[in-house]
Design an enzyme around this catalytic site. Structure first.
Site, PDB file in Angstrom:
ATOM      1  N   SER A 135       0.857  -1.177   0.000  1.00  0.00           N
ATOM      2  CA  SER A 135       0.000   0.000   0.000  1.00  0.00           C
ATOM      3  C   SER A 135       0.898   1.233   0.000  1.00  0.00           C
ATOM      4  CB  SER A 135      -0.880  -0.033   1.254  1.00  0.00           C
ATOM      5  OG  SER A 135      -1.630   1.149   1.360  1.00  0.00           O
ATOM      6  N   LYS A 163      -3.133   5.125  -2.532  1.00  0.00           N
ATOM      7  CA  LYS A 163      -4.138   5.927  -1.849  1.00  0.00           C
ATOM      8  C   LYS A 163      -4.574   7.028  -2.816  1.00  0.00           C
ATOM      9  CE  LYS A 163      -3.983   4.075   2.330  1.00  0.00           C
ATOM     10  NZ  LYS A 163      -5.157   3.448   2.943  1.00  0.00           N
ATOM     11  N   ASP A 188      -7.411   3.133  -2.887  1.00  0.00           N
ATOM     12  CA  ASP A 188      -8.080   3.230  -1.586  1.00  0.00           C
ATOM     13  C   ASP A 188      -8.310   4.694  -1.249  1.00  0.00           C
ATOM     14  OD1 ASP A 188      -9.035   2.980   0.994  1.00  0.00           O
ATOM     15  OD2 ASP A 188      -7.244   1.989   1.797  1.00  0.00           O
ATOM     16  N   ASP A 238     -13.814  -1.328   3.572  1.00  0.00           N
ATOM     17  CA  ASP A 238     -12.847  -1.473   4.663  1.00  0.00           C
ATOM     18  C   ASP A 238     -13.508  -0.907   5.928  1.00  0.00           C
ATOM     19  OD1 ASP A 238     -10.792  -1.024   6.513  1.00  0.00           O
ATOM     20  OD2 ASP A 238      -9.390  -0.117   5.124  1.00  0.00           O
TER      21      ASP A 238
HETATM   22  O1  OSB Z   1      -7.122   2.014   4.767  1.00  0.00           O
HETATM   23  O2  OSB Z   1      -6.065   0.214   4.491  1.00  0.00           O
HETATM   24  C1  OSB Z   1      -6.137   1.316   5.021  1.00  0.00           C
HETATM   25  C2  OSB Z   1      -2.942   2.079   6.980  1.00  0.00           C
HETATM   26  C3  OSB Z   1      -3.466   2.646   8.115  1.00  0.00           C
HETATM   27  C4  OSB Z   1      -4.823   2.812   8.224  1.00  0.00           C
HETATM   28  C5  OSB Z   1      -5.663   2.416   7.176  1.00  0.00           C
HETATM   29  C6  OSB Z   1      -5.147   1.809   6.036  1.00  0.00           C
HETATM   30  C7  OSB Z   1      -3.745   1.672   5.931  1.00  0.00           C
HETATM   31  C8  OSB Z   1      -3.070   1.116   4.755  1.00  0.00           C
HETATM   32  C9  OSB Z   1      -1.703   0.507   4.950  1.00  0.00           C
HETATM   33  O3  OSB Z   1      -3.528   1.162   3.640  1.00  0.00           O
HETATM   34  C10 OSB Z   1      -1.721  -0.974   4.996  1.00  0.00           C
HETATM   35  C11 OSB Z   1      -0.452  -1.570   5.551  1.00  0.00           C
HETATM   36  O4  OSB Z   1       0.531  -1.670   4.805  1.00  0.00           O
HETATM   37  O5  OSB Z   1      -0.424  -1.947   6.740  1.00  0.00           O
HETATM   38 MG    MG Z   2      -8.377   0.893   3.476  1.00  0.00          MG
END
Ligand code: OSB
Ligand code: MG
Length: 370
Positions: A135, A163, A188, A238
């Site tokens: 991510s 993102k 996302d 999510d």
């Molecule tokens: O929305 O998936 C999410 C990190 C912190 C809070 C929310 C999210 C995320 C990530 C990172 O997208 C996922 C990771 O590598 O742990």
């Molecule tokens: Mg997410």
């Protein structure tokens, strides 16, 4: 398992680089590490709440206060036969899922160590390796983003997630697709769009994305069901899926075609497994999301992702993607085929570096059964 002692630690462990979403930036893991003692065995858990109420309503301080004032007293000195009981014991405390999950995880670790079984075995996992992606936070410009994507694809990650937010969505996708026409890609939004703004995301339909994650409000299901009708690209939820009941509503309303399961968000592994099982029988694929966890939470996520309906790569990258030094002595490394190996040792399989953990501890509290 008679619970003799519980130790909570507030920690700060800085990330290699800040992680930026549509709504906030995280410069490190502000979490709580939970240590539960029973009969000479120790179980570890993690509540990765973060420093502010940006992802959901919880923060490391709210999780701390809920754990010490309400959750710990419910289990200290009690005899607990199976970690599946914890959800019920905590059920009259409303919400606060990340706080609950950190303690529940420690019971799975304890139970696994007591019975000589790995977490994956306890949950009914069927995979020895799990496919993982990465991510990538919002970047200053598209050139930097492309550089990062390149770097991570070279490292072996099987799927990229970026993102997005209003004004930074179609352009970065076009830039990535120009260079990598077919590489597995998903986006996302972390709840950044209103319904009207989100309608324009149908421009993404021609880019062959795996899905769009949580475009609308963190607590919405209904509008996502209306939005899904306007797109070809699947919607993945999510933030909105905080319980089995929410998963059931979302599936029945066709509010999403895919679910991101994070055991922390749903209050623990028992809830995560129940959502997995419902999704499987409903024909809805799931994948394991991440909360930028330390090696403790990571081991838990990897074990969960070994269940059969986790058919999409998880946001469970190697520890070295997040931290210079993690709090475990056995970090995950990315296998050549873009997988992480599911731990086989008893419990969650994380070997905690207690000396290093002590050095990143901001506050510590101990509860003993009198
Ligand atoms: O929305 O998936 C999410 C990190 C912190 C809070 C929310 C999210 C995320 C990530 C990172 O997208 C996922 C990771 O590598 O742990
Ligand atoms: Mg997410």
């Amino acid at each position: 398992m008679l619970i003799e002692k519980i130790e909570l630690r507030k920690i700060f462990l800085s990330y290699l680089e800040p992680f930026t979403t549509s709504g906030w930036t995280e410069d490190g893991n502000y979490g709580i590490i939970v240590k539960v003692y029973s009969n000479g065995i120790i179980g570890w858990g993690e509540s990765p709440a973060g420093d502010g109420p940006w992802y959901n309503e919880e923060t490391n301080n709210t999780a701390w206060s809920i754990q010490k004032d309400f959750l710990v007293p419910l289990i200290l000195g009690k005899s607990i036969e199976h970690p599946n009981q914890i959800e019920k014991i905590f059920s009259h405390v409303r919400g606060n899922n990340i706080a609950k999950a950190g303690i529940e995880f420690a019971f799975w670790d304890l139970f696994g160590k007591q019975t000589g079984k790995s977490l994956s075995e306890l949950l009914g996992g069927v995979k020895d390796e799990v496919e993982v992606g990465i991510s990538i936070g919002i970047q200053k410009n598209t050139d930097i983003l492309i550089q990062k994507v390149e770097e991570y694809i070279c490292e072996g990650y099987r799927r990229i997630k970026i993102k997005i937010k209003p004004g930074y969505d179609v352009e970065p996708v076009i830039a990535i697709r120009k260079r990598w026409e077919h590489f597995p890609l998903q986006v996302d939004a972390n709840s950044a769009y209103s319904f009207d703004e989100a309608k324009k995301l149908n421009q993404l339909d021609k880019f062959n994305l795996l899905f769009i994650e949580q475009p609308l409000a963190h607590d919405d299901i209904y509008e996502h069901s209306k939005l899904q009708k306007l797109f070809k690209t699947p919607i993945c939820l999510d933030e909105s899926i905080i319980s089995l009941r929410h998963a059931k509503s979302a599936i029945e309303l066709n509010a999403c075609k895919i679910i991101n399961i994070k055991p922390s968000r749903v209050g623990g592994l028992a809830a995560a497994k129940s959502i997995h099982d419902l999704s499987e029988t409903s024909g809805v694929p799931v994948w394991c999301g991440g909360m930028l966890e330390t090696g403790i939470g990571r081991a838990i996520n990897v074990a969960l992702a070994s269940l059969s309906n986790f058919t999409l790569p998880g946001d469970i990258s190697a520890n070295s993607r997040y931290f210079k030094r993690d709090i475990v002595l056995n970090p995950f490394t990315l296998n050549k085929d873009g997988t992480l190996t599911v731990p086989t040792r008893a419990g969650i399989g994380a070997e905690v570096d207690e000396e290093f953990l002590e050095s990143i501890t901001l506050e510590k509290i101990e509860f003993r059964n009198k």
